[in-house]
Design a protein around this motif. Structure first.
Motif, PDB file in Angstrom:
ATOM      1  N   ILE A   1       0.836  -1.198   0.000  1.00  0.00           N
ATOM      2  CA  ILE A   1       0.000   0.000   0.000  1.00  0.00           C
ATOM      3  C   ILE A   1       0.877   1.257   0.000  1.00  0.00           C
ATOM      4  O   ILE A   1       0.572   2.253  -0.664  1.00  0.00           O
ATOM      5  CB  ILE A   1      -0.939   0.012   1.220  1.00  0.00           C
ATOM      6  CG1 ILE A   1      -2.041  -1.051   1.049  1.00  0.00           C
ATOM      7  CG2 ILE A   1      -1.551   1.390   1.435  1.00  0.00           C
ATOM      8  CD1 ILE A   1      -3.025  -0.745  -0.064  1.00  0.00           C
ATOM      9  N   GLY A   2       1.974   1.227   0.724  1.00  0.00           N
ATOM     10  CA  GLY A   2       2.856   2.385   0.791  1.00  0.00           C
ATOM     11  C   GLY A   2       3.456   2.740  -0.551  1.00  0.00           C
ATOM     12  O   GLY A   2       3.531   3.926  -0.917  1.00  0.00           O
ATOM     13  N   LEU A   3       3.893   1.732  -1.308  1.00  0.00           N
ATOM     14  CA  LEU A   3       4.444   1.984  -2.640  1.00  0.00           C
ATOM     15  C   LEU A   3       3.372   2.519  -3.581  1.00  0.00           C
ATOM     16  O   LEU A   3       3.640   3.374  -4.432  1.00  0.00           O
ATOM     17  CB  LEU A   3       5.062   0.707  -3.210  1.00  0.00           C
ATOM     18  CG  LEU A   3       6.407   0.278  -2.620  1.00  0.00           C
ATOM     19  CD1 LEU A   3       6.861  -1.046  -3.235  1.00  0.00           C
ATOM     20  CD2 LEU A   3       7.479   1.348  -2.840  1.00  0.00           C
ATOM     21  N   GLN A   4       2.161   2.031  -3.429  1.00  0.00           N
ATOM     22  CA  GLN A   4       1.061   2.512  -4.274  1.00  0.00           C
ATOM     23  C   GLN A   4       0.722   3.962  -3.945  1.00  0.00           C
ATOM     24  O   GLN A   4       0.457   4.775  -4.842  1.00  0.00           O
ATOM     25  CB  GLN A   4      -0.157   1.606  -4.103  1.00  0.00           C
ATOM     26  CG  GLN A   4       0.063   0.214  -4.690  1.00  0.00           C
ATOM     27  CD  GLN A   4      -0.961  -0.788  -4.217  1.00  0.00           C
ATOM     28  OE1 GLN A   4      -2.135  -0.694  -4.557  1.00  0.00           O
ATOM     29  NE2 GLN A   4      -0.539  -1.779  -3.448  1.00  0.00           N
ATOM     30  N   LEU A   5       0.763   4.318  -2.680  1.00  0.00           N
ATOM     31  CA  LEU A   5       0.515   5.704  -2.290  1.00  0.00           C
ATOM     32  C   LEU A   5       1.596   6.613  -2.876  1.00  0.00           C
ATOM     33  O   LEU A   5       1.295   7.706  -3.378  1.00  0.00           O
ATOM     34  CB  LEU A   5       0.493   5.818  -0.767  1.00  0.00           C
ATOM     35  CG  LEU A   5       0.223   7.214  -0.204  1.00  0.00           C
ATOM     36  CD1 LEU A   5      -1.168   7.691  -0.586  1.00  0.00           C
ATOM     37  CD2 LEU A   5       0.386   7.215   1.324  1.00  0.00           C
ATOM     38  N   ALA A   6       2.859   6.171  -2.826  1.00  0.00           N
ATOM     39  CA  ALA A   6       3.952   6.967  -3.391  1.00  0.00           C
ATOM     40  C   ALA A   6       3.767   7.153  -4.887  1.00  0.00           C
ATOM     41  O   ALA A   6       4.025   8.233  -5.430  1.00  0.00           O
ATOM     42  CB  ALA A   6       5.293   6.287  -3.092  1.00  0.00           C
ATOM     43  N   ASP A   7       3.305   6.115  -5.570  1.00  0.00           N
ATOM     44  CA  ASP A   7       3.055   6.206  -7.010  1.00  0.00           C
ATOM     45  C   ASP A   7       1.945   7.217  -7.303  1.00  0.00           C
ATOM     46  O   ASP A   7       2.072   8.058  -8.201  1.00  0.00           O
ATOM     47  CB  ASP A   7       2.672   4.826  -7.544  1.00  0.00           C
ATOM     48  CG  ASP A   7       2.215   4.872  -9.002  1.00  0.00           C
ATOM     49  OD1 ASP A   7       1.017   5.088  -9.246  1.00  0.00           O
ATOM     50  OD2 ASP A   7       3.058   4.697  -9.899  1.00  0.00           O
ATOM     51  N   LEU A   8       0.873   7.154  -6.555  1.00  0.00           N
ATOM     52  CA  LEU A   8      -0.258   8.050  -6.777  1.00  0.00           C
ATOM     53  C   LEU A   8       0.108   9.504  -6.480  1.00  0.00           C
ATOM     54  O   LEU A   8      -0.474  10.425  -7.055  1.00  0.00           O
ATOM     55  CB  LEU A   8      -1.437   7.629  -5.899  1.00  0.00           C
ATOM     56  CG  LEU A   8      -2.047   6.256  -6.207  1.00  0.00           C
ATOM     57  CD1 LEU A   8      -3.090   5.890  -5.153  1.00  0.00           C
ATOM     58  CD2 LEU A   8      -2.668   6.235  -7.598  1.00  0.00           C
ATOM     59  N   ALA A   9       1.082   9.710  -5.598  1.00  0.00           N
ATOM     60  CA  ALA A   9       1.492  11.068  -5.247  1.00  0.00           C
ATOM     61  C   ALA A   9       2.532  11.617  -6.213  1.00  0.00           C
ATOM     62  O   ALA A   9       2.580  12.827  -6.462  1.00  0.00           O
ATOM     63  CB  ALA A   9       2.045  11.091  -3.821  1.00  0.00           C
ATOM     64  N   ALA A  10       3.373  10.749  -6.773  1.00  0.00           N
ATOM     65  CA  ALA A  10       4.489  11.208  -7.608  1.00  0.00           C
ATOM     66  C   ALA A  10       4.020  11.800  -8.929  1.00  0.00           C
ATOM     67  O   ALA A  10       4.514  12.858  -9.360  1.00  0.00           O
ATOM     68  CB  ALA A  10       5.452  10.046  -7.869  1.00  0.00           C
ATOM     69  N   TYR A  11       3.087  11.146  -9.596  1.00  0.00           N
ATOM     70  CA  TYR A  11       2.698  11.590 -10.941  1.00  0.00           C
ATOM     71  C   TYR A  11       2.110  12.998 -10.974  1.00  0.00           C
ATOM     72  O   TYR A  11       2.516  13.812 -11.826  1.00  0.00           O
ATOM     73  CB  TYR A  11       1.736  10.595 -11.580  1.00  0.00           C
ATOM     74  CG  TYR A  11       1.304  11.033 -12.962  1.00  0.00           C
ATOM     75  CD1 TYR A  11       2.159  10.897 -14.059  1.00  0.00           C
ATOM     76  CD2 TYR A  11       0.053  11.612 -13.176  1.00  0.00           C
ATOM     77  CE1 TYR A  11       1.780  11.320 -15.322  1.00  0.00           C
ATOM     78  CE2 TYR A  11      -0.340  12.041 -14.434  1.00  0.00           C
ATOM     79  CZ  TYR A  11       0.525  11.893 -15.507  1.00  0.00           C
ATOM     80  OH  TYR A  11       0.153  12.334 -16.754  1.00  0.00           O
ATOM     81  N   PRO A  12       1.154  13.350 -10.106  1.00  0.00           N
ATOM     82  CA  PRO A  12       0.603  14.706 -10.189  1.00  0.00           C
ATOM     83  C   PRO A  12       1.629  15.795  -9.918  1.00  0.00           C
ATOM     84  O   PRO A  12       1.527  16.894 -10.474  1.00  0.00           O
ATOM     85  CB  PRO A  12      -0.519  14.710  -9.141  1.00  0.00           C
ATOM     86  CG  PRO A  12      -0.296  13.526  -8.298  1.00  0.00           C
ATOM     87  CD  PRO A  12       0.424  12.520  -9.124  1.00  0.00           C
ATOM     88  N   VAL A  13       2.633  15.505  -9.077  1.00  0.00           N
ATOM     89  CA  VAL A  13       3.690  16.493  -8.844  1.00  0.00           C
ATOM     90  C   VAL A  13       4.513  16.667 -10.113  1.00  0.00           C
ATOM     91  O   VAL A  13       4.818  17.794 -10.523  1.00  0.00           O
ATOM     92  CB  VAL A  13       4.594  16.080  -7.661  1.00  0.00           C
ATOM     93  CG1 VAL A  13       5.735  17.086  -7.493  1.00  0.00           C
ATOM     94  CG2 VAL A  13       3.785  15.980  -6.375  1.00  0.00           C
ATOM     95  N   ALA A  14       4.867  15.556 -10.752  1.00  0.00           N
ATOM     96  CA  ALA A  14       5.634  15.629 -11.997  1.00  0.00           C
ATOM     97  C   ALA A  14       4.861  16.375 -13.069  1.00  0.00           C
ATOM     98  O   ALA A  14       5.416  17.225 -13.791  1.00  0.00           O
ATOM     99  CB  ALA A  14       5.988  14.218 -12.474  1.00  0.00           C
ATOM    100  N   ARG A  15       3.580  16.103 -13.176  1.00  0.00           N
ATOM    101  CA  ARG A  15       2.753  16.778 -14.173  1.00  0.00           C
ATOM    102  C   ARG A  15       2.667  18.282 -13.883  1.00  0.00           C
ATOM    103  O   ARG A  15       2.698  19.103 -14.802  1.00  0.00           O
ATOM    104  CB  ARG A  15       1.359  16.144 -14.186  1.00  0.00           C
ATOM    105  CG  ARG A  15       0.377  16.750 -15.163  1.00  0.00           C
ATOM    106  CD  ARG A  15       0.911  16.826 -16.575  1.00  0.00           C
ATOM    107  NE  ARG A  15       1.190  15.523 -17.150  1.00  0.00           N
ATOM    108  CZ  ARG A  15       1.767  15.348 -18.342  1.00  0.00           C
ATOM    109  NH1 ARG A  15       2.145  16.396 -19.058  1.00  0.00           N
ATOM    110  NH2 ARG A  15       2.015  14.132 -18.800  1.00  0.00           N
TER     111      ARG A  15
END
Length: 261
Positions: free
Chosen positions: A198-212
């Protein structure tokens, strides 16, 4: 209880990236590499964050085996093909936004513009290695401010293959060796996507919008509006307003979000 039994940090860190770190083949549409450290207090992770995301999975898929991945969600592929139904998609996205908004975590992101990086430096440093160093520097200061001195914090990164993992571990050790005193604060562990962390999935969901957001700062980005509030600020790392750079507009600039070069 011995000291060895009680030297674990109160926090755990999950790492994910958006984009790829290659400098030989750079996508014109996404010429960015972003590395995100998602920092959670273990009690919050175990009692609030993980149960909330698991509940969202049960509500959406009927099981908790689906791995939340931002690309799969956007493409509506695999388990996320069910999101082609407009009503189900709206409910899922609303639920996911609510979970992330309410989740108590701190985000530290380094974003590297690979085109500018290559243009500025004759021998540009590996974007992943550079991002790792920047994130570790700020995370160390955050942990010290959170009274975690001398405690061991586990950093969980998604396994990318035997050779890639070995290279990352070597760079991780090099950074620790160059920063005396850090070695007993961090321990790197790798986890496969199939472990459904779950922690890795949360990091994934948070990383993309910041990059965008970094790529298109003027474009509306509701997901970034949510995770922006999670970005590490100068106050979290013990930096007073008097000592922070005068050009900084928001407290997280250069701290929770470092854009390079």
């Amino acid at each position: 209880m011995t000291q060895a039994d009680n030297d674990f940090s109160d926090f755990i860190i999950f790492v994910d990236e958006s984009g790829d770190h290659s400098l030989t083949s750079i996508s014109a549409e996404f010429p960015l590499f972003a590395l995100a450290f998602c920092i959670l207090r273990k009690t919050d992770y175990a009692t609030e964050v993980a149960p909330a995301l698991d509940s969202l999975k049960f509500d959406t898929f009927g099981h908790d085996l689906a791995v939340l991945h931002s690309r799969d969600i956007r493409k509506q592929q695999g388990d996320f093909a069910v999101l082609r139904d407009a009503a189900r998609r709206a409910k899922f996205l609303s639920g996911m936004s609510a979970v992330i908004a309410e989740a108590p975590f701190t985000l530290c992101v380094t974003a590297i513009d690979k085109i500018r990086h290559k243009e500025r430096y004759r021998n540009p440093y590996n974007p992943y290695h550079l991002s790792l160093q920047y994130c570790l520097e700020r995370t160390y200061r955050f942990l010290i401010a959170q009274e975690q001195r001398g405690k061991r914090t586990h950093i969980i990164a998604e396994s990318r293959g035997k050779a890639e993992d070995k290279d990352l571990e070597l760079q991780f050790r090099r950074i620790l060796d160059e920063n005396e005193g850090w070695d007993h604060h961090f321990e790197l562990r790798f986890a496969s996507k199939s472990c459904n962390s779950i922690g890795l999935q949360l990091a994934d969901l948070a990383a993309y919008p910041v990059a965008r957001h970094v790529l298109e700062p003027e474009q509306a980005n509701r997901a970034f509006d949510i995770v922006e509030k999670k970005l590490m600020t100068d106050g979290m790392v013990g930096m007073s307003r008097a000592t922070r750079p005068s050009h900084r507009v928001k407290g997280y600039e250069g701290i929770g979000l470092k854009i390079f070069p």
